[in-house]
Write an enzyme that holds these catalytic residues in place. Sequence first.
Site, short mmCIF file in Angstrom:
data_model
loop_
_atom_site.label_atom_id
_atom_site.label_comp_id
_atom_site.label_asym_id
_atom_site.label_seq_id
_atom_site.Cartn_x
_atom_site.Cartn_y
_atom_site.Cartn_z
N ALA A 24 0.94 144.74 -64.87
CA ALA A 24 -0.24 145.08 -65.67
C ALA A 24 -0.31 144.19 -66.90
O ALA A 24 -0.43 144.66 -68.03
CB ALA A 24 -0.19 146.55 -66.07
N THR A 28 9.68 130.25 -66.70
CA THR A 28 10.61 129.15 -66.39
C THR A 28 12.02 129.72 -66.37
O THR A 28 12.40 130.52 -67.24
CB THR A 28 10.48 128.05 -67.48
OG1 THR A 28 9.12 127.65 -67.55
CG2 THR A 28 11.37 126.86 -67.14
N CYS A 41 1.26 129.26 -69.55
CA CYS A 41 1.28 128.65 -68.21
C CYS A 41 1.35 127.14 -68.13
O CYS A 41 2.06 126.62 -67.27
CB CYS A 41 0.08 129.16 -67.43
SG CYS A 41 0.23 130.92 -67.11
N1 LIG Z 1 -1.84 134.60 -68.60
C1 LIG Z 1 -2.77 133.91 -67.96
O1 LIG Z 1 -3.80 133.58 -68.53
C2 LIG Z 1 -2.60 133.54 -66.53
C3 LIG Z 1 -1.43 133.79 -65.84
N2 LIG Z 1 -1.30 133.46 -64.51
C4 LIG Z 1 -0.09 133.79 -63.77
O2 LIG Z 1 -0.11 135.19 -63.50
C5 LIG Z 1 1.23 135.73 -63.50
C6 LIG Z 1 1.30 136.87 -64.49
O3 LIG Z 1 1.02 136.37 -65.78
P1 LIG Z 1 0.72 137.35 -67.01
O4 LIG Z 1 -0.18 138.43 -66.56
O5 LIG Z 1 0.31 136.47 -68.13
O6 LIG Z 1 2.18 137.94 -67.25
P2 LIG Z 1 2.59 139.19 -68.16
O7 LIG Z 1 3.98 138.95 -68.60
O8 LIG Z 1 1.52 139.46 -69.17
O9 LIG Z 1 2.57 140.44 -67.14
C7 LIG Z 1 3.47 140.60 -66.09
C8 LIG Z 1 3.80 142.08 -65.96
O10 LIG Z 1 4.57 142.27 -64.78
C9 LIG Z 1 5.46 143.36 -65.01
N3 LIG Z 1 6.54 143.33 -64.02
C10 LIG Z 1 7.51 142.39 -63.86
N4 LIG Z 1 8.29 142.72 -62.81
C11 LIG Z 1 7.81 143.88 -62.30
C12 LIG Z 1 8.19 144.72 -61.20
N5 LIG Z 1 9.21 144.37 -60.42
N6 LIG Z 1 7.50 145.83 -60.98
C13 LIG Z 1 6.45 146.17 -61.77
N7 LIG Z 1 6.03 145.42 -62.82
C14 LIG Z 1 6.70 144.28 -63.07
C15 LIG Z 1 5.93 143.11 -66.43
O11 LIG Z 1 6.45 144.31 -66.99
C16 LIG Z 1 4.64 142.64 -67.11
O12 LIG Z 1 3.94 143.70 -67.73
C17 LIG Z 1 2.14 134.55 -63.84
O13 LIG Z 1 2.62 134.02 -62.63
C18 LIG Z 1 1.21 133.56 -64.50
O14 LIG Z 1 1.65 132.24 -64.32
C19 LIG Z 1 -2.33 132.89 -63.84
C20 LIG Z 1 -3.52 132.63 -64.45
C21 LIG Z 1 -3.77 132.94 -65.84
O1 LIG Z 2 -2.79 129.55 -65.36
C1 LIG Z 2 -3.13 129.92 -66.47
O2 LIG Z 2 -2.44 130.61 -67.21
C2 LIG Z 2 -4.43 129.49 -67.05
O3 LIG Z 2 -4.12 128.39 -67.96
C3 LIG Z 2 -5.22 127.89 -68.69
O4 LIG Z 2 -5.80 128.93 -69.48
P1 LIG Z 2 -5.19 129.35 -70.91
O5 LIG Z 2 -3.83 128.79 -71.06
O6 LIG Z 2 -5.36 130.82 -71.00
O7 LIG Z 2 -6.18 128.70 -71.97
P2 LIG Z 2 -6.85 127.23 -72.09
O8 LIG Z 2 -8.23 127.39 -72.55
O9 LIG Z 2 -6.64 126.42 -70.88
O10 LIG Z 2 -6.03 126.59 -73.30
C4 LIG Z 2 -4.68 126.24 -73.15
C5 LIG Z 2 -4.22 125.48 -74.39
O11 LIG Z 2 -4.83 124.20 -74.46
C6 LIG Z 2 -5.45 124.02 -75.71
N1 LIG Z 2 -6.63 123.14 -75.52
C7 LIG Z 2 -7.57 123.45 -74.58
C8 LIG Z 2 -8.64 122.62 -74.38
C9 LIG Z 2 -8.77 121.45 -75.15
O12 LIG Z 2 -9.73 120.65 -75.01
N2 LIG Z 2 -7.82 121.18 -76.07
C10 LIG Z 2 -6.75 121.99 -76.28
O13 LIG Z 2 -5.89 121.68 -77.12
C11 LIG Z 2 -5.80 125.42 -76.17
O14 LIG Z 2 -5.98 125.48 -77.56
C12 LIG Z 2 -4.58 126.18 -75.70
O15 LIG Z 2 -3.52 126.04 -76.61
C13 LIG Z 2 -6.29 127.41 -67.71
O16 LIG Z 2 -7.42 126.97 -68.45
C14 LIG Z 2 -6.68 128.51 -66.74
O17 LIG Z 2 -7.60 128.00 -65.80
C15 LIG Z 2 -5.45 129.02 -66.02
O18 LIG Z 2 -5.77 130.10 -65.17
#
Ligand SMILES: NC(=O)C1=CN([C@@H]2O[C@H](COP(=O)(O)OP(=O)(O)OC[C@H]3O[C@@H](n4cnc5c(N)ncnc54)[C@H](O)[C@@H]3O)[C@@H](O)[C@H]2O)C=CC1
Ligand SMILES: O=C(O)[C@H]1O[C@H](OP(=O)(O)OP(=O)(O)OC[C@H]2O[C@@H](n3ccc(=O)[nH]c3=O)[C@H](O)[C@@H]2O)[C@H](O)[C@@H](O)[C@@H]1O
Length: 452
Positions: A8, A89, A271
């Site tokens: 979540a 990581t 990420c």
């Molecule tokens: N944060 C972002 O904007 C984005 C993240 N992702 C990917 O999505 C994935 C999740 O990222 P976030 O949501 O940011 O991580 P997060 O750290 O915010 O949430 C992950 C959650 O999973 C829970 N969890 C871990 N192991 C568990 C288990 N065995 N059972 C139940 N709950 C468990 C944790 O307690 C935590 O609340 C990562 O692989 C990330 O790379 C992809 C796109 C955007």
């Molecule tokens: O896999 C993920 O976690 C996500 O990573 C990024 O999203 P996010 O990291 O949430 O935000 P961004 O808008 O991409 O910004 C990332 C970082 O780059 C910086 N940034 C972005 C754009 C830019 O032109 N210059 C710059 O310095 C932002 O300030 C920030 O620190 C990608 O944009 C998403 O498509 C992807 O799903």
Amino acid sequence: MKICCIGAGYVGGPTMAMIAHKCADHTVTVVDLNQSRIDAWNSDTLPIYEPGLDAVVREARGKNLFFSTDVDTAIHEAEMIFISVNTPTKTYGVGAGRAADLRFIEKCARKIAEVSQGDKIVVEKSTLPVRTAESVKRILQANSKGRKFQILSNPEFLAEGTAIADLQNPDRVLIGGEQSPDGLLAIQKLVDVYANWVPREQIITTNLWSSELSKLTANAFLAQRISSINAISALCEATEANVDEVATAIGTDSRIGPKFLKSSVGFGGSCFQKDILNLVYLCQHFGLPEVANYWEGVITMNDYQKHRFARRVISTLFNTVSDKRIAVLGFAFKKDTNDTRESAAIYICEDLIKEHANLAIYDPKVTEVQIRQDLNVSVENPHVSVCEDAYTATEGAHAVLILTEWDEFKTLDYQRIYDQMQMPAFLFDGRNLLDLEALNRIGFEASGIGQG
Ligand SMILES: NC(=O)C1=CN([C@@H]2O[C@H](COP(=O)(O)OP(=O)(O)OC[C@H]3O[C@@H](n4cnc5c(N)ncnc54)[C@H](O)[C@@H]3O)[C@@H](O)[C@H]2O)C=CC1
Ligand SMILES: O=C(O)[C@H]1O[C@H](OP(=O)(O)OP(=O)(O)OC[C@H]2O[C@@H](n3ccc(=O)[nH]c3=O)[C@H](O)[C@@H]2O)[C@H](O)[C@@H](O)[C@@H]1O
């Protein structure tokens, strides 16, 4: 259909809220081991700040959207299970500092195998190394006891701060699956979920490995653009070119495009770095050192940009920041989020603390507890104070640093700020957010990134 999502977090919460909001026929239960996070999802103060999220959650919660710590029941009841747990990581053992730590993913696969009584579609929502689905499948099949599991890859492309808009109107939805009759059926079930609001032509289906690799590749390309323009920003500073002008000039070429060319203190977020390190590790694993080195350069340049900014602050302030008050405006890794993971602000603050600066930090959405945790400093530490607003932070300061591009920093009363600072009053705009000429007219010694 009953849907369950394990995890979540920043992805699981908003993504599932959107599915529930758009698909009244489906019941979505988001589960997590973290009780306080689930409590927050069930309260009026959601665990993450994301514009528009409150309304979407409020509308669906209790109707067809539920948050719970009862992982077993949710898995047991669901036909489709998203895995959206963190994939940080690895910090230990083989691949430390590069490879993705997949222990949470494996725990989910084993839990699904243990609890399930019927067939399930398991959807990888987390970002994973290419071919992870194979491991998930093997764990599930080895414990299948006659049940059938289909694994899909459905990476998420939302960006924090714009998550709701991105989910509502995605450029595309990507679904990878096995190209067998059962695999194609499973793909179709997930396509049908998204087709409730995403035009069918924007739902791309591929094989599993293309889908997994596309997510890493997308993040690598996005981050590469930022490192490329940041590299040019250093050259601009040496040559009196202006990086924003260069970005505009090249961005009008339709082959290049204008987005992701904003020079900054360096990219942060949970990420980009982790996914590129993972890509680098994969390339090394598959015997492709040239490819690994190529992508590693994106990280090297980002590290350079963060430390370069701190070094410039120190050298401009007559080569010492010791005991000088430095106002830090912005701590989140970008605007409109309370997320600080890998924020450039952390590295810049650390560099300045090493030089014995006294930091006065203000961020509109990041809590003091979070800031202190990120910098590893207690409330007793004399070098870090966390302020209620920008005016308090800048009082008596030798310099102001803009580290996050929050809109409210554009409309501050900079005359008032200048009047209460030490002279000369330095301002370093790490986001090229402000009108430097106007600031210099007030009397500031203001500089941005990549501006001569
Ligand atoms: N944060 C972002 O904007 C984005 C993240 N992702 C990917 O999505 C994935 C999740 O990222 P976030 O949501 O940011 O991580 P997060 O750290 O915010 O949430 C992950 C959650 O999973 C829970 N969890 C871990 N192991 C568990 C288990 N065995 N059972 C139940 N709950 C468990 C944790 O307690 C935590 O609340 C990562 O692989 C990330 O790379 C992809 C796109 C955007
Ligand atoms: O896999 C993920 O976690 C996500 O990573 C990024 O999203 P996010 O990291 O949430 O935000 P961004 O808008 O991409 O910004 C990332 C970082 O780059 C910086 N940034 C972005 C754009 C830019 O032109 N210059 C710059 O310095 C932002 O300030 C920030 O620190 C990608 O944009 C998403 O498509 C992807 O799903």
